[in-house]
Design an enzyme around this catalytic site. Structure first.
Site, PDB file in Angstrom:
ATOM      1  N   TRP A  11      30.400  30.823  42.787  1.00  0.00           N
ATOM      2  CA  TRP A  11      30.713  31.928  43.687  1.00  0.00           C
ATOM      3  C   TRP A  11      29.954  33.189  43.305  1.00  0.00           C
ATOM      4  CZ3 TRP A  11      31.283  32.720  48.288  1.00  0.00           C
ATOM      5  CH2 TRP A  11      32.133  33.645  48.903  1.00  0.00           C
ATOM      6  N   LYS A 101      40.442  33.963  42.061  1.00  0.00           N
ATOM      7  CA  LYS A 101      41.717  33.687  42.727  1.00  0.00           C
ATOM      8  C   LYS A 101      42.675  32.993  41.763  1.00  0.00           C
ATOM      9  CE  LYS A 101      39.192  33.108  47.082  1.00  0.00           C
ATOM     10  NZ  LYS A 101      38.794  32.168  48.150  1.00  0.00           N
ATOM     11  N   GLY A 132      39.492  35.151  50.889  1.00  0.00           N
ATOM     12  CA  GLY A 132      39.504  34.498  52.188  1.00  0.00           C
ATOM     13  C   GLY A 132      38.918  33.106  52.101  1.00  0.00           C
ATOM     14  N   ALA A 136      31.714  28.363  48.478  1.00  0.00           N
ATOM     15  CA  ALA A 136      30.362  28.810  48.133  1.00  0.00           C
ATOM     16  C   ALA A 136      29.307  27.888  48.730  1.00  0.00           C
ATOM     17  CB  ALA A 136      30.215  28.872  46.618  1.00  0.00           C
ATOM     18  N   LYS A 188      47.472  29.378  47.224  1.00  0.00           N
ATOM     19  CA  LYS A 188      46.829  28.365  48.073  1.00  0.00           C
ATOM     20  C   LYS A 188      46.160  27.287  47.224  1.00  0.00           C
ATOM     21  CE  LYS A 188      42.432  29.864  47.394  1.00  0.00           C
ATOM     22  NZ  LYS A 188      41.224  29.087  47.079  1.00  0.00           N
ATOM     23  N   SER A 251      36.676  21.425  48.059  1.00  0.00           N
ATOM     24  CA  SER A 251      37.704  22.101  47.270  1.00  0.00           C
ATOM     25  C   SER A 251      37.946  21.392  45.940  1.00  0.00           C
ATOM     26  CB  SER A 251      39.011  22.174  48.068  1.00  0.00           C
ATOM     27  OG  SER A 251      40.087  22.582  47.242  1.00  0.00           O
TER      28      SER A 251
END
Length: 329
Positions: A11, A101, A132, A136, A188, A251
């Site tokens: 990222w 995050k 959000g 990446a 999340k 993910s």
């Protein structure tokens, strides 16, 4: 303007390219020699894709002299140590944009709280988060993405909005609910772990939709506990990021959940992975939080029992299904 990115992983390196696309001068700091070499050779640190006009260094002092705007792109578990070094070496006030995050397990602190604890007021100019639905892998290919810049100082969020927005592929919204944005972005990852487990166990889309719906309920309870806004739960850092993290093959958290569901242990997954899986650390923090404050977070409790206590899936699932009847939401 000159911008320093602290952390040259997937990222961090991707955001470096975004900022360069926006005509900013970027220096990436990292201690990973392979990352540094790849970036300085014009390649992304993780993906086999080119980066243009970006430099990288392992010298933190030089990185801090380069810019007074720092983008924090290191794992949450390493954030405290990195910030301590920044506080020690900084000679001028800094503005921070956090893109990590997670929640610190030992303290339950969000990143903004860690920053406020470590960075002296004389060196802390502004703080924002940038969160959000944003893999990446897609942003580096310049696929259209929307994010939210959140800060208790809305004028600083607006400044970050202008710095990061790209008219072709990246649109930034603003929010003053910093707390809600940070909590949603951490939870999340945990829900994505759970969805990966469900998929590996053969559960269908009905079950996954139920997980997302009940996960949103638990997300709203946590945001309320932290005194955030429920509206944030339905925004990009909440529902938006939950969808992309819980269902995408990109993910890491979803993939890790699939491995758990297939029978691997947490220790096995971590020994095989060279990338951070934030959901594991956030799960510990949220589980300890719900235990300490008697919060009603059955999904968090179930995930912790599966992953860290190695309880049989069938027993944990049966306990969820046997919970007392109640109204929705």
């Amino acid at each position: 303007m000159h911008i320093t990115i602290i952390g040259g992983g997937a990222w961090g390196a991707t955001l470096a390219q975004v900022l360069t696309d926006n005509n900013h001068q970027v220096l990436v700091y990292d201690l990973n020699k392979n990352y540094i070499n790849r970036i300085n050779q014009g390649m992304h640190s993780i993906f086999d894709l080119p980066l243009k006009n970006i430099q990288s260094t392992s010298d933190l002092e030089i990185s801090l002299l380069y810019s007074d705007l720092l983008v924090l792109a290191v794992p949450t578990k390493a954030m405290r140590q990195v910030l301590q070094q920044i506080a020690l070496l900084s000679k001028t006030p800094k503005s921070f944009v956090n893109v990590s995050k997670g929640i610190e397990p030992s303290t339950f602190f969000r990143v903004s709280q860690i920053v406020n604890q470590i960075i002296p007021p004389s060196l802390l100019q502004n703080y924002a988060s940038l969160m959000g639905p944003s893999h990446a892998e897609e942003v580096i290919l310049r696929k259209v993405t929307l994010l939210t810049a959140a800060s208790s100082d809305l004028s600083f969020a607006t400044e970050i909005q202008k710095i990061f927005s790209n008219p072709i592929y990246l649109k930034i919204y603003t929010s003053s609910d910093l707390v809600g944005n940070e909590v949603c972005s951490a939870l999340k990852n945990v829900l994505a772990l759970i969805n990966g487990i469900l998929v590996a166990k053969g559960f269908g889309i009905n079950s996954q939709a139920a997980l997302i719906s009940r996960g949103i309920v638990e997300m709203s309870r946590l945001v309320t506990f932290y005194h955030g806004s429920f509206k944030t739960v339905l925004g990009l850092p909440g529902l938006g990021d939950l969808i992309v993290t819980a269902f995408s093959t990109h993910s890491r958290n979803f993939s890790a959940g699939q491995k758990i569901g297939a029978g691997k242990t947490y220790e096995q997954i971590m020994s095989e992975s060279d990338q951070v899986i934030e959901g594991f650390q956030s799960l510990v923090a949220f589980y300890q939080l719900q235990s300490k404050h008697q919060l009603d977070l059955p999904l968090i409790k179930a995930a912790y029992q599966l992953i860290y206590e190695c309880r049989p899936f069938e027993l944990v699932f049966d306990e969820l299904m046997q919970r007392p009847f109640k109204s929705d939401c």
